[in-house]
Motif scaffolding. Structure first.
Motif, PDB file in Angstrom:
ATOM      1  N   VAL A   1       0.838  -1.204   0.000  1.00 21.83           N
ATOM      2  CA  VAL A   1       0.000   0.000   0.000  1.00 21.83           C
ATOM      3  C   VAL A   1       0.866   1.245   0.000  1.00 21.83           C
ATOM      4  O   VAL A   1       0.592   2.219  -0.716  1.00 21.83           O
ATOM      5  CB  VAL A   1      -0.942  -0.006   1.215  1.00 21.83           C
ATOM      6  CG1 VAL A   1      -1.796   1.260   1.232  1.00 21.83           C
ATOM      7  CG2 VAL A   1      -1.824  -1.248   1.197  1.00 21.83           C
ATOM      8  N   GLY A   2       1.934   1.228   0.773  1.00 18.97           N
ATOM      9  CA  GLY A   2       2.830   2.383   0.824  1.00 18.97           C
ATOM     10  C   GLY A   2       3.932   2.189   1.831  1.00 18.97           C
ATOM     11  O   GLY A   2       3.863   1.318   2.703  1.00 18.97           O
ATOM     12  N   ILE A   3       4.990   2.987   1.684  1.00 13.72           N
ATOM     13  CA  ILE A   3       6.124   2.973   2.617  1.00 13.72           C
ATOM     14  C   ILE A   3       6.100   4.274   3.403  1.00 13.72           C
ATOM     15  O   ILE A   3       6.208   5.364   2.825  1.00 13.72           O
ATOM     16  CB  ILE A   3       7.459   2.814   1.872  1.00 13.72           C
ATOM     17  CG1 ILE A   3       7.498   1.473   1.124  1.00 13.72           C
ATOM     18  CG2 ILE A   3       8.634   2.921   2.837  1.00 13.72           C
ATOM     19  CD1 ILE A   3       8.743   1.270   0.282  1.00 13.72           C
ATOM     20  N   SER A   4       5.940   4.177   4.696  1.00 18.73           N
ATOM     21  CA  SER A   4       5.869   5.376   5.535  1.00 18.73           C
ATOM     22  C   SER A   4       7.239   5.817   6.031  1.00 18.73           C
ATOM     23  O   SER A   4       7.435   7.000   6.347  1.00 18.73           O
ATOM     24  CB  SER A   4       4.942   5.130   6.730  1.00 18.73           C
ATOM     25  OG  SER A   4       5.387   4.020   7.491  1.00 18.73           O
ATOM     26  N   LYS A   5       8.192   4.905   6.096  1.00 25.19           N
ATOM     27  CA  LYS A   5       9.538   5.266   6.555  1.00 25.19           C
ATOM     28  C   LYS A   5      10.557   4.283   6.003  1.00 25.19           C
ATOM     29  O   LYS A   5      10.332   3.079   5.948  1.00 25.19           O
ATOM     30  CB  LYS A   5       9.612   5.274   8.086  1.00 25.19           C
ATOM     31  CG  LYS A   5      11.000   5.596   8.637  1.00 25.19           C
ATOM     32  CD  LYS A   5      11.054   5.507  10.151  1.00 25.19           C
ATOM     33  CE  LYS A   5      10.287   6.624  10.812  1.00 25.19           C
ATOM     34  NZ  LYS A   5      10.498   6.610  12.293  1.00 25.19           N
ATOM     35  N   CYS A   6      11.681   4.840   5.588  1.00 23.69           N
ATOM     36  CA  CYS A   6      12.817   4.016   5.175  1.00 23.69           C
ATOM     37  C   CYS A   6      14.072   4.770   5.600  1.00 23.69           C
ATOM     38  O   CYS A   6      14.331   5.880   5.123  1.00 23.69           O
ATOM     39  CB  CYS A   6      12.808   3.773   3.661  1.00 23.69           C
ATOM     40  SG  CYS A   6      14.139   2.689   3.092  1.00 23.69           S
ATOM     41  N   GLU A   7      14.840   4.182   6.501  1.00 22.56           N
ATOM     42  CA  GLU A   7      16.013   4.866   7.038  1.00 22.56           C
ATOM     43  C   GLU A   7      17.146   3.876   7.275  1.00 22.56           C
ATOM     44  O   GLU A   7      16.927   2.688   7.502  1.00 22.56           O
ATOM     45  CB  GLU A   7      15.672   5.579   8.345  1.00 22.56           C
ATOM     46  CG  GLU A   7      15.185   4.643   9.441  1.00 22.56           C
ATOM     47  CD  GLU A   7      14.860   5.380  10.737  1.00 22.56           C
ATOM     48  OE1 GLU A   7      15.149   6.584  10.814  1.00 22.56           O
ATOM     49  OE2 GLU A   7      14.328   4.734  11.666  1.00 22.56           O
ATOM     50  N   ILE A   8      18.351   4.391   7.194  1.00 23.36           N
ATOM     51  CA  ILE A   8      19.528   3.567   7.434  1.00 23.36           C
ATOM     52  C   ILE A   8      19.722   3.414   8.947  1.00 23.36           C
ATOM     53  O   ILE A   8      19.769   4.407   9.681  1.00 23.36           O
ATOM     54  CB  ILE A   8      20.776   4.202   6.805  1.00 23.36           C
ATOM     55  CG1 ILE A   8      20.613   4.289   5.278  1.00 23.36           C
ATOM     56  CG2 ILE A   8      22.031   3.408   7.155  1.00 23.36           C
ATOM     57  CD1 ILE A   8      21.761   5.009   4.587  1.00 23.36           C
TER      58      ILE A   8
ATOM     59  N   ASN B   1      28.223  -2.674   3.473  1.00 25.35           N
ATOM     60  CA  ASN B   1      26.960  -3.240   3.953  1.00 25.35           C
ATOM     61  C   ASN B   1      26.115  -2.137   4.584  1.00 25.35           C
ATOM     62  O   ASN B   1      26.611  -1.380   5.431  1.00 25.35           O
ATOM     63  CB  ASN B   1      27.203  -4.346   4.989  1.00 25.35           C
ATOM     64  CG  ASN B   1      27.844  -5.582   4.393  1.00 25.35           C
ATOM     65  OD1 ASN B   1      27.173  -6.569   4.095  1.00 25.35           O
ATOM     66  ND2 ASN B   1      29.164  -5.533   4.218  1.00 25.35           N
ATOM     67  N   VAL B   2      24.850  -2.071   4.172  1.00 26.72           N
ATOM     68  CA  VAL B   2      23.938  -1.068   4.704  1.00 26.72           C
ATOM     69  C   VAL B   2      22.605  -1.741   5.025  1.00 26.72           C
ATOM     70  O   VAL B   2      22.020  -2.421   4.177  1.00 26.72           O
ATOM     71  CB  VAL B   2      23.707   0.087   3.708  1.00 26.72           C
ATOM     72  CG1 VAL B   2      22.750   1.119   4.306  1.00 26.72           C
ATOM     73  CG2 VAL B   2      25.025   0.747   3.322  1.00 26.72           C
ATOM     74  N   THR B   3      22.134  -1.556   6.251  1.00 27.16           N
ATOM     75  CA  THR B   3      20.840  -2.097   6.668  1.00 27.16           C
ATOM     76  C   THR B   3      19.836  -0.956   6.789  1.00 27.16           C
ATOM     77  O   THR B   3      20.140   0.080   7.400  1.00 27.16           O
ATOM     78  CB  THR B   3      20.954  -2.828   8.014  1.00 27.16           C
ATOM     79  OG1 THR B   3      21.897  -3.888   7.898  1.00 27.16           O
ATOM     80  CG2 THR B   3      19.603  -3.390   8.438  1.00 27.16           C
ATOM     81  N   VAL B   4      18.675  -1.155   6.209  1.00 25.44           N
ATOM     82  CA  VAL B   4      17.620  -0.146   6.281  1.00 25.44           C
ATOM     83  C   VAL B   4      16.419  -0.709   7.031  1.00 25.44           C
ATOM     84  O   VAL B   4      16.114  -1.903   6.963  1.00 25.44           O
ATOM     85  CB  VAL B   4      17.176   0.305   4.866  1.00 25.44           C
ATOM     86  CG1 VAL B   4      18.256   1.110   4.183  1.00 25.44           C
ATOM     87  CG2 VAL B   4      16.777  -0.883   4.011  1.00 25.44           C
ATOM     88  N   LYS B   5      15.775   0.184   7.745  1.00 19.68           N
ATOM     89  CA  LYS B   5      14.523  -0.143   8.423  1.00 19.68           C
ATOM     90  C   LYS B   5      13.385   0.399   7.567  1.00 19.68           C
ATOM     91  O   LYS B   5      13.325   1.598   7.293  1.00 19.68           O
ATOM     92  CB  LYS B   5      14.494   0.483   9.816  1.00 19.68           C
ATOM     93  CG  LYS B   5      13.185   0.297  10.577  1.00 19.68           C
ATOM     94  CD  LYS B   5      13.224   1.032  11.910  1.00 19.68           C
ATOM     95  CE  LYS B   5      11.913   0.909  12.662  1.00 19.68           C
ATOM     96  NZ  LYS B   5      11.939   1.648  13.954  1.00 19.68           N
TER      97      LYS B   5
END
Length: 237
Positions: free
Chosen positions: A162-169, A180-184
């Motif tokens: 439906v949608g992405i409300s937050k994407c952060e490293i 290597n990078v992990t995102v929430k």
């Protein structure tokens, strides 16, 4: 004989003058100036002025002027860089930039969001071709096994982002020459697993669920390939 010679030379001189005048023409003061290519033509300047009166400037368009020759015209306009987060995340990004100076956290987050949607859709559709290009061999093996099991049992996965409300490293580090990078990723999804008869086994096809995922992407800084691959997934229980 001398008189005859003088008359003869005079006739020859008159003949040459008439011949030259016929070839070159004569000036009577009404021909106008010479066409001097090193001198501007007032008539042309007036014509250009009349044409400029009919020109309509487009919005945002600017005409060239002397200011374009100033030193400022050659200065590269660079947007101010966003400050890095404090703590281990900022330190990890700085470590990555030592090997990959072009790494941009904001652009990476945008790319990770796009990859998240592509991978979810490909997994629901069982498109292993797309998944193979986006996942590491280890992660792809797990996805492929789950798809094969689903197909063998005649099950269908309905997945809608439906949608992405937050994407952060939330994590960044170097492992040798591998970044290597992990995102929430906090998103709203509709997910339902159906059996061969269309009955719901898991999930709800009419319910939007808030989901939090942790995805780790990696790429070798020694490679010219700028693409990142998904090397780990996890969810918030």
């Amino acid at each position: 004989m001398q008189f005859f010679d003088i008359v003869l030379f005079a006739l020859i001189a008159i003949f040459l003058v008439l011949r030259l005048r016929g070839v070159l023409g004569s000036r009577d003061g009404h021909e106008g100036g010479y066409n001097d290519r090193f001198k501007s033509d007032p008539a042309k300047g007036e014509k250009a002025q009349n044409q400029s009166d009919n020109v309509i400037d487009l919005p945002g368009a600017r005409t060239a002027d002397v200011d374009m020759l100033s030193d400022s015209a050659f200065e590269q306009k660079v947007k101010p860089e966003e400050p890095l987060p404090e703590g281990p995340v900022g330190d990890g990004i700085r470590a990555i930039r030592e090997f990959d100076p072009q790494f941009n956290p904001k652009e990476f987050v945008g790319g990770a969001s796009m990859a998240f949607e592509m991978i979810l859709n490909a997994y629901a559709d069982g498109d292993t071709k797309i998944l193979k290009n986006l996942l590491s061999p280890e992660v792809f093996a797990g996805f492929e096994q789950a798809i094969a099991k689903r197909n063998a049992e005649g099950q269908t996965l309905q997945e809608t982002l439906v949608g992405i409300s937050k994407c952060e490293i939330v994590e960044a580090y170097m492992d040798g020459r591998d970044a290597n990078v992990t995102v929430k990723i906090v998103s709203e999804q509709i997910s339902a697993l159906m059996d061969s008869d269309g009955s719901v086994i898991e999930g709800d096809p009419a319910k939007v669920v808030d989901t939090t995922d942790f995805w780790t992407f990696a790429r070798s800084t020694k490679s010219r390939n700028p693409n990142w691959t998904l090397v780990g997934t996890g969810t918030l229980d």
